[in-house]
Design a protein around this motif. Structure first.
Motif, mmCIF file in Angstrom:
data_model
loop_
_atom_site.group_PDB
_atom_site.id
_atom_site.type_symbol
_atom_site.label_atom_id
_atom_site.label_comp_id
_atom_site.label_asym_id
_atom_site.label_seq_id
_atom_site.Cartn_x
_atom_site.Cartn_y
_atom_site.Cartn_z
ATOM 1 N N ALA A 67 92.790 83.255 37.048
ATOM 2 C CA ALA A 67 93.837 83.593 36.076
ATOM 3 C C ALA A 67 93.315 84.669 35.134
ATOM 4 N N GLN A 68 94.235 85.280 34.400
ATOM 5 C CA GLN A 68 93.882 86.243 33.360
ATOM 6 C C GLN A 68 94.409 85.740 32.022
ATOM 7 N N LEU A 69 93.604 85.923 30.991
ATOM 8 C CA LEU A 69 93.939 85.418 29.662
ATOM 9 C C LEU A 69 93.988 86.558 28.652
ATOM 10 N N ARG A 70 94.565 86.247 27.504
ATOM 11 C CA ARG A 70 94.538 87.121 26.355
ATOM 12 C C ARG A 70 94.047 86.321 25.146
ATOM 13 N N GLY B 178 93.196 83.986 22.318
ATOM 14 C CA GLY B 178 93.878 82.778 21.883
ATOM 15 C C GLY B 178 94.310 81.880 23.017
ATOM 16 N N GLN B 179 94.377 82.406 24.241
ATOM 17 C CA GLN B 179 94.761 81.594 25.396
ATOM 18 C C GLN B 179 93.539 80.873 25.961
ATOM 19 N N GLU B 180 93.781 79.709 26.523
ATOM 20 C CA GLU B 180 92.671 78.861 26.983
ATOM 21 C C GLU B 180 93.102 78.054 28.195
ATOM 22 N N ILE B 181 92.143 77.811 29.058
ATOM 23 C CA ILE B 181 92.321 76.891 30.179
ATOM 24 C C ILE B 181 91.230 75.838 30.090
ATOM 25 N N ASP B 182 91.636 74.585 30.080
ATOM 26 C CA ASP B 182 90.699 73.468 30.008
ATOM 27 C C ASP B 182 91.208 72.373 30.932
ATOM 28 N N LEU B 183 90.481 72.141 32.020
ATOM 29 C CA LEU B 183 90.946 71.154 32.992
ATOM 30 C C LEU B 183 89.780 70.541 33.750
ATOM 31 N N LEU B 184 90.083 69.450 34.459
ATOM 32 C CA LEU B 184 89.108 68.727 35.278
ATOM 33 C C LEU B 184 89.655 68.633 36.686
ATOM 34 N N GLU C 119 86.724 95.817 27.867
ATOM 35 C CA GLU C 119 85.981 96.073 26.632
ATOM 36 C C GLU C 119 86.590 95.346 25.442
ATOM 37 N N LEU C 120 87.899 95.194 25.445
ATOM 38 C CA LEU C 120 88.583 94.612 24.295
ATOM 39 C C LEU C 120 88.426 93.097 24.206
ATOM 40 N N TYR C 121 88.339 92.428 25.364
ATOM 41 C CA TYR C 121 88.386 90.970 25.371
ATOM 42 C C TYR C 121 87.146 90.372 26.027
ATOM 43 N N VAL C 122 86.869 89.147 25.642
ATOM 44 C CA VAL C 122 85.785 88.361 26.222
ATOM 45 C C VAL C 122 86.414 87.195 26.988
ATOM 46 N N ASN C 123 85.991 87.017 28.229
ATOM 47 C CA ASN C 123 86.513 85.938 29.092
ATOM 48 C C ASN C 123 88.019 86.095 29.349
ATOM 49 N N HIS C 124 88.473 87.333 29.526
ATOM 50 C CA HIS C 124 89.898 87.499 29.803
ATOM 51 C C HIS C 124 90.231 87.307 31.280
ATOM 52 N N LYS C 125 89.197 87.243 32.131
ATOM 53 C CA LYS C 125 89.390 86.933 33.537
ATOM 54 C C LYS C 125 88.641 85.643 33.875
ATOM 55 N N VAL C 126 89.380 84.696 34.418
ATOM 56 C CA VAL C 126 88.796 83.396 34.787
ATOM 57 C C VAL C 126 88.460 83.430 36.275
ATOM 58 N N TYR D 182 94.026 69.494 30.565
ATOM 59 C CA TYR D 182 93.956 69.124 29.156
ATOM 60 C C TYR D 182 94.617 70.175 28.274
ATOM 61 N N ASN D 183 94.457 71.425 28.639
ATOM 62 C CA ASN D 183 95.057 72.503 27.863
ATOM 63 C C ASN D 183 95.199 73.737 28.753
ATOM 64 N N ASN D 184 96.386 74.295 28.790
ATOM 65 C CA ASN D 184 96.631 75.519 29.547
ATOM 66 C C ASN D 184 97.661 76.355 28.804
ATOM 67 N N THR D 185 97.180 77.330 28.062
ATOM 68 C CA THR D 185 98.074 78.214 27.318
ATOM 69 C C THR D 185 98.174 79.585 27.979
ATOM 70 N N SER D 186 97.711 79.711 29.220
ATOM 71 C CA SER D 186 97.853 80.959 29.956
ATOM 72 C C SER D 186 99.290 81.093 30.444
ATOM 73 N N ILE D 187 99.599 82.257 31.028
ATOM 74 C CA ILE D 187 100.954 82.453 31.533
ATOM 75 C C ILE D 187 101.139 81.801 32.905
ATOM 76 N N VAL D 188 100.068 81.294 33.482
ATOM 77 C CA VAL D 188 100.143 80.633 34.786
ATOM 78 C C VAL D 188 100.557 79.181 34.580
ATOM 79 N N GLN D 189 101.636 78.782 35.208
ATOM 80 C CA GLN D 189 102.127 77.415 35.068
ATOM 81 C C GLN D 189 101.132 76.414 35.657
ATOM 82 N N ASP D 190 101.165 75.202 35.126
ATOM 83 C CA ASP D 190 100.218 74.173 35.568
ATOM 84 C C ASP D 190 100.269 73.959 37.075
ATOM 85 N N GLU D 191 101.477 73.907 37.627
ATOM 86 C CA GLU D 191 101.615 73.639 39.054
ATOM 87 C C GLU D 191 101.037 74.777 39.892
ATOM 88 N N ILE D 192 101.295 76.024 39.466
ATOM 89 C CA ILE D 192 100.762 77.179 40.198
ATOM 90 C C ILE D 192 99.245 77.222 40.078
#
Length: 296
Positions: free
Chosen positions: A200-203, A205-211, A161-168, A95-105
């Motif tokens: 995955a790792q996020l920064r 504003g980035q989000e992963i939302d999938l089923l 310390e800087l980020y919340v949920n930066h590692k999925v 549904y939404n993937n704004t991480s640097i990891v491509q959808d296929e990967i």
């Protein structure tokens, strides 16, 4: 006498030379050797065949299989690797993937995550069925958004310390029961085997939302690379001129060492028993084909 010894060696040993392996092919078929009765005999097979369990724990099993032909042992090995059913991610709806990891990967990574669910309790999904039902599909949701930590120290440079949920991680995967699955499976039984697999790792504003849809399948249909058979026997003696003339290396032809390691979905002894069932099913289908040919 020398000829008799050579025959015995060919029948019972695989010889390891400096640059290759000899006697790897099976030669003890009926009529090939004068004076030997190599016709199939079930009583003789049952007398000579044995399985010796060397070690077994929660995730691994080591045993010796003695008195079996190489073709059967190898078939059993290949079934263990690629034809024992398991539950795995087959379809990913992003549904939404704004991480640097491509959808296929990302979808490929999710497909490699072992799912703690007994495949014997599910059916194979029908071909062409897009949705799936409670008898053939498990559904997981992954929804993680990275934000800044308002309480982090200003001079900190540590992402933890800087980020919340930066590692999925796989612990973020939530099982969504279908139909009556919530009644059949107690809470916590359907889950990834390990909850600390990094996806995955996020920064901020980035989000992963999938089923994810997990279905029953076998590795044979999705594997891209098959592991080759490797001869790992040490040949260190062949580096020494004196030793290689007096030392001879050989292996017993019908003695095979199996080391089975489970991903955690099923205990290793269950994997072995399921592989035996698959092998028995193949034998039954082969006999049915022979009967059909004879009837024609």
């Amino acid at each position: 006498m020398a000829a008799s010894q050579a025959v015995e060696e060919m029948r019972g040993r695989v010889v390891l030379g400096e640059f290759g392996v000899r006697n790897v092919h099976t030669t003890d078929f009926p009529g090939n050797y004068s004076g030997y009765d190599d016709a199939w005999d079930q009583d003789r097979f049952e007398k000579n065949f044995r399985v010796d369990v060397v070690h077994m724990d929660e995730n691994s099993l080591e045993f010796d299989m003695v008195g079996i032909d190489a073709a059967i042992a190898n078939a059993f090995r290949r079934i263990l690797l690629a034809e024992v059913p398991t539950m795995a991610v087959e379809k990913v709806l992003v549904y939404n993937n704004t991480s640097i990891v491509q959808d296929e990967i990302l979808a490929h990574r999710l497909g490699l995550i072992p799912i703690h669910a007994d495949p014997r309790l599910f059916e194979y999904r029908n071909q062409g069925d897009e949705e799936g039902t409670e008898i053939d599909t498990l559904q997981f949701r992954l929804q993680v958004r990275c934000t800044r930590n308002p309480h982090a120290a200003k001079d900190s440079s540590d992402p933890n310390e800087l980020y919340v949920n930066h590692k999925v991680y796989t612990r973020h995967m939530t099982w969504i029961p279908l139909g009556n699955q919530a009644d059949l499976f107690p809470e916590g039984t359907i889950r990834p085997v390990h909850d600390d697999i990094l996806i995955a790792q996020l920064r901020p504003g980035q989000e992963i939302d999938l089923l994810m849809h997990c279905v029953k399948g076998i590795g044979k249909k999705v594997a891209r690379v098959a592991n080759p058979r490797l001869d790992t026997f040490s040949r260190e003696i062949f580096r020494h001129e004196k030793l290689k003339k007096v030392v001879r290396l050989a292996r017993v032809r019908d003695h095979y060492i199996f080391a089975v390691e489970s991903t955690g979905v099923l205990p290793p002894d269950v994997l072995v028993s399921e592989a035996i069932k698959v092998l028995m099913g193949k034998c039954r289908r082969f006999l049915d084909e022979l009967d059909a040919v004879q009837m024609d």
